[in-house]
Design an enzyme around this catalytic site. Structure first.
Site, PDB file in Angstrom:
ATOM      1  N   ASN A   1      -7.744  -2.431  14.115  1.00 28.53           N
ATOM      2  CA  ASN A   1      -9.124  -2.771  13.731  1.00 28.53           C
ATOM      3  C   ASN A   1      -9.171  -4.014  12.834  1.00 28.53           C
ATOM      4  OD1 ASN A   1      -8.153  -1.808  11.325  1.00 28.53           O
ATOM      5  ND2 ASN A   1      -9.615  -0.136  11.102  1.00 28.53           N
TER       6      ASN A   1
ATOM      7  N   ASP B   1       0.825  -1.211   0.000  1.00 27.16           N
ATOM      8  CA  ASP B   1       0.000   0.000   0.000  1.00 27.16           C
ATOM      9  C   ASP B   1       0.863   1.267   0.000  1.00 27.16           C
ATOM     10  OD1 ASP B   1       0.977  -0.371   2.568  1.00 27.16           O
ATOM     11  OD2 ASP B   1      -0.976  -0.652   3.497  1.00 27.16           O
TER      12      ASP B   1
ATOM     13  N   GLU C   1      -9.775  -1.800   5.088  1.00 28.92           N
ATOM     14  CA  GLU C   1     -10.454  -1.485   6.334  1.00 28.92           C
ATOM     15  C   GLU C   1     -11.678  -2.389   6.518  1.00 28.92           C
ATOM     16  OE1 GLU C   1      -8.892   0.342   8.251  1.00 28.92           O
ATOM     17  OE2 GLU C   1      -8.483   2.375   7.547  1.00 28.92           O
TER      18      GLU C   1
ATOM     19  N   HIS D   1      -7.353  -4.481  10.087  1.00 24.77           N
ATOM     20  CA  HIS D   1      -7.086  -4.266   8.664  1.00 24.77           C
ATOM     21  C   HIS D   1      -5.777  -4.918   8.225  1.00 24.77           C
ATOM     22  CE1 HIS D   1      -4.969  -0.086   9.249  1.00 24.77           C
ATOM     23  NE2 HIS D   1      -4.049  -1.005   9.084  1.00 24.77           N
TER      24      HIS D   1
HETATM   25  C1  GLP Z   1      -0.603   0.554   8.525  1.00 28.05           C
HETATM   26  C2  GLP Z   1      -0.289  -0.238   7.278  1.00 28.05           C
HETATM   27  C3  GLP Z   1      -0.502  -1.713   7.482  1.00 28.05           C
HETATM   28  C4  GLP Z   1       0.142  -2.128   8.786  1.00 28.05           C
HETATM   29  C5  GLP Z   1      -0.526  -1.443   9.935  1.00 28.05           C
HETATM   30  C6  GLP Z   1       0.031  -1.841  11.294  1.00 28.05           C
HETATM   31  O1  GLP Z   1      -1.903   1.005   8.564  1.00 28.05           O
HETATM   32  N1  GLP Z   1      -1.037   0.160   6.141  1.00 28.05           N
HETATM   33  O2  GLP Z   1       0.015  -2.426   6.373  1.00 28.05           O
HETATM   34  O3  GLP Z   1       0.038  -3.514   8.930  1.00 28.05           O
HETATM   35  O4  GLP Z   1      -0.365  -0.058   9.768  1.00 28.05           O
HETATM   36  O5  GLP Z   1       1.197  -1.131  11.540  1.00 28.05           O
HETATM   37  P1  GLP Z   1       2.195  -1.404  12.735  1.00 28.05           P
HETATM   38  O6  GLP Z   1       2.982  -2.598  12.310  1.00 28.05           O
HETATM   39  O7  GLP Z   1       3.022  -0.167  12.819  1.00 28.05           O
HETATM   40  O8  GLP Z   1       1.383  -1.654  13.930  1.00 28.05           O
END
Ligand code: GLP
Length: 240
Positions: free
Chosen positions: A136, A67, A143, A138
């Site tokens: 959440n 992403d 989402e 995702h």
């Molecule tokens: C972001 C990214 C996700 C990631 C998530 C969790 O929103 N788009 O791909 O998995 O955050 O991030 P973290 O690993 O910093 O908790």
């Protein structure tokens, strides 16, 4: 879906780097699906170490990132382009032309998304897709929704994601939209490895593992994948 519980994020990084290293050694021209966020950072550090040691090489590898934010300059400190270069690409022997990151500033987002999915297909599909998980549930920026998404698309971020990720941005400058691989693009990967650490992920992990498969918890779809592995620490596993 296989679940492995570890004592620490360091142990997860070693286990995850082992999975990637095995592929890199047996299939040097493999296709990797990569993720951003805090979760994969230690794995990337371990992969850099192994690359510098000569144990693995990225010289023939193609990568596709999950992403990217929309409306953020590519060289912004918070773009996923910058993140990936700082945390992995600048320190391994990958060829820049083999790095694929969505252009969140593309004038035609739909075209950008379609071409990205085509590039993945043309590369032979993703061998291993790495994932983190949002609080959440995702994955990528898929989402919670009424249905599972298909291919790569432009998404409006939820308030909960904006709140979680805003800590990295000054003021209120966190983008409201992103481009993300869709659930179907992610599920096409031959193998999927999801990393989750810390108590803040415990609810999402509980819903993913013990709940039903539902687009309201996007990660729950991994139960339908033939080769998905969850690498989680004890804090994230606390509600299981
Ligand atoms: C972001 C990214 C996700 C990631 C998530 C969790 O929103 N788009 O791909 O998995 O955050 O991030 P973290 O690993 O910093 O908790």
């Amino acid at each position: 879906m296989e679940v492995r519980i570890f004592n620490s994020a360091d142990e997860i990084a070693t286990a995850c780097a082992d999975i990637f290293s095995e592929l890199l050694v047996t299939k040097p021209e493999c296709v990797l699906g990569l993720a951003t966020g805090a979760s994969p950072v230690k794995t990337y550090t371990e992969l850099i170490k192994r690359c510098k040691n000569g144990e693995i090489s990225f010289s023939k590898v193609k990568t596709f990132n999950l992403d990217e934010y929309c409306d953020l300059p590519r060289d912004d400190k918070n773009s996923y382009y910058t993140f990936m270069h700082e945390n992995l690409f600048n320190s391994v022997d990958i060829k820049e032309e083999n790095v694929n990151i969505l252009d969140g500033n593309a004038a035609d987002a739909e075209k950008e998304a379609k071409e990205f999915d085509e590039k993945i297909e043309n590369a032979g599909g993703i061998d291993i897709q790495l994932l983190g998980i949002g609080t959440n549930g995702h994955i990528g920026f898929n989402e919670p929704a009424d249905s599972f998404s298909d291919g790569t698309f432009k998404v409006k971020l939820t308030d909960s994601t904006i709140k979680s990720n805003s800590i990295y941005f000054d003021d209120d400058s966190m983008p409201r939209y992103a481009l993300t691989m869709g659930i179907n693009s992610i599920m096409k990967a031959k193998k999927i490895v999801l990393i989750a650490t810390g108590e803040s992920k415990a609810d999402a992990i509980k819903a993913t593992i013990d709940g039903e498969v539902t687009p309201q918890v996007p990660a729950s779809v991994l139960k339908n994948h033939p080769d998905a592995i969850l690498l989680i620490d004890k804090a994230a596993a606390k509600l299981l």
